[in-house]
Design an enzyme around this catalytic site. Structure first.
Site: not given
Ligand code: URA
Length: 431
Positions: A159, A181, A185, A80, A166
């Site tokens: 999320d 968050s 995922k 990621h 947010r």
């Protein structure tokens, strides 16, 4: 919910059940946005313990589909990036890791604002399918150890809803909220090994090494608490990674790296990220894993894995042998230096915005992008340029975007008479 907001306001730690109650209630619509916003603001001021953050992460991960990759045992790998400019590392890391026995069965996102997204990049390969059924996803992963598709509509819906809230209530910038968050995922996506690339600098979400380290440590801690082998690198995003920015242009650059024709920052960051995963898979140290990753590029095995993967997802592999077959933009325009000197800074965010201006990126989620648009740098930070020399080439199908794009590009540059000190590419690591 009123009581739970009050508790968080007073800095009292919430129990696992209380956090579950909040996430489930908010996802179902029983807890209204105004109460959830107040709760997030209390988290902004009073934070969350690691235990609370990992409970929040798990509750959000479990709010929708959870991908089951258990058939791949400990081999499943994910990577990621916290978002950057010119960041095409997934296209290089994934085939390296898969060629060395890992299973990279991952979901990626689309670009927004100045940062790009892997799914858009892959869609620039003619025929490549990013929307797969769950069966197709598993079948491609089994056949070649590598599959990358778009995010399923129901991955961590809590999320999705919370992030949208947010975003409009000034509650994005809280480490526990960002950590939960992102990691919710990743946990829902099912991989056992997770390599995080936390970008730091002018083109990144985290502008300073200290903030990047806090985020990296937070994500690593929560990943481990949720039973995943998680590591993070903090890498430089004060200048675009590689030379190409824009979807097909970045795929072409990634292919050049896999062919062993391009070295430099993009190859180095990709190899370091891949090595973190390969070290886990083989139970070896990172240096030995790095040597294996370098070899996978040099002996062509990563490139053959790339070819197999693209073909299995419907892509036209002839573009790999001849990158001129990628659809080209109608207009190419050279940006020339208007002074002599060293480039002392190249604001990566502005370079990303320049690429957006040319049509390569989205200003809003629903914008249609031009996969052939973008830019290729001829010079980067630390290079000397002579007045009139080419610094970059812009590509677009919208001729009228060129003037504004050039203005944005030039505003990203700073020049000096002295060569600036070379910046560290890998700033730090957390493992
Ligand atoms: N990216 C995410 O997915 N979540 C955040 O909270 C911030 C960045």
């Amino acid at each position: 919910m009123y009581e739970l907001i009050t508790k968080k306001k007073k800095g009292v730690e919430l129990s696992t059940e209380e956090i579950k109650y909040i996430v489930e209630g908010f996802t179902k619509g029983d807890i209204p946005d105004y109460q959830m916003s107040a709760f997030c603001m209390a988290v902004i001021f009073n934070g969350m313990t690691d235990r609370e953050t990992s409970d929040l992460t798990l509750a959000m991960a479990e709010s929708g589909d959870v991908v089951d990759l258990s058939c791949f045992g400990d081999k499943s790998c994910d990577k990621h990036s916290s978002g950057g400019v010119g960041d095409k590392t997934t296209l290089i890391v994934a085939p390296i890791v898969a060629s060395l026995g890992g299973v990279v069965a991952k979901m990626s996102g689309r670009g927004l604002g100045h940062t790009g997204g892997t799914v858009d990049k892959l869609e620039s390969i003619p025929g490549y399918r990013t929307e797969l059924t769950p069966d197709e996803f598993m079948s491609v992963s089994e056949k070649c150890g590598l599959c990358v598709c778009g995010q399923s509509g129901n991955l961590a819906p809590a999320d999705k809803k919370l992030y949208a809230l947010r975003d409009v209530t000034a509650t994005v910038d809280s480490i526990p909220l960002i950590v939960s968050s992102i990691m919710s995922k990743k946990i829902a996506a099912g991989s056992k090994n997770i390599m995080l690339d936390v970008k730091c600098g002018s083109g990144a979400f985290m502008k300073t090494p200290e903030d990047a380290k806090r985020l990296a440590e937070g994500m690593e801690e929560i990943g481990k608490r949720c039973g995943r082998n998680t590591k993070a690198l903090i890498t430089n995003m004060d200048v675009p990674l590689g030379f190409a920015v824009g979807n097909s242009l970045e795929v072409i650059e990634a292919i050049e790296v896999l062919k062993g024709k391009l070295c430099g920052d993009i190859r180095e960051v990709s190899v370091c990220l891949a090595a973190g995963l390969v070290a886990n898979l083989k139970g070896i140290d990172t240096e030995s894993a790095k040597a294996l990753c370098e070899k996978a590029i040099d002996d062509g095995s990563a490139l053959s894995k790339f070819r197999q993967w693209i073909a299995l997802q419907g892509g036209d592999v002839s573009v790999i042998d001849n990158t001129e077959l990628f659809p080209a933009a109608k207009y190419a325009y050279e940006i020339k230096a208007d002074t002599d000197g060293y480039i002392s800074h190249m604001n990566a965010e502005k370079i990303g915005l320049c690429s957006c201006e040319l049509g390569a990126g989205r200003k809003t989620k629903t914008d249609i992008i031009d996969l052939s648009a973008g830019l290729v740098l001829s010079k980067k930070t630390g290079d000397f340029v002579k007045c009139g020399e080419e610094i970059a080439r812009l590509y677009t199908n919208k001729e009228d975007s060129l003037a504004k794009a050039e203005e944005v590009f030039m505003s990203a540059l700073e020049f000096s008479e002295r060569k600036p000190e070379a910046a560290e590419l890998i700033i730090d690591k957390v493992e």
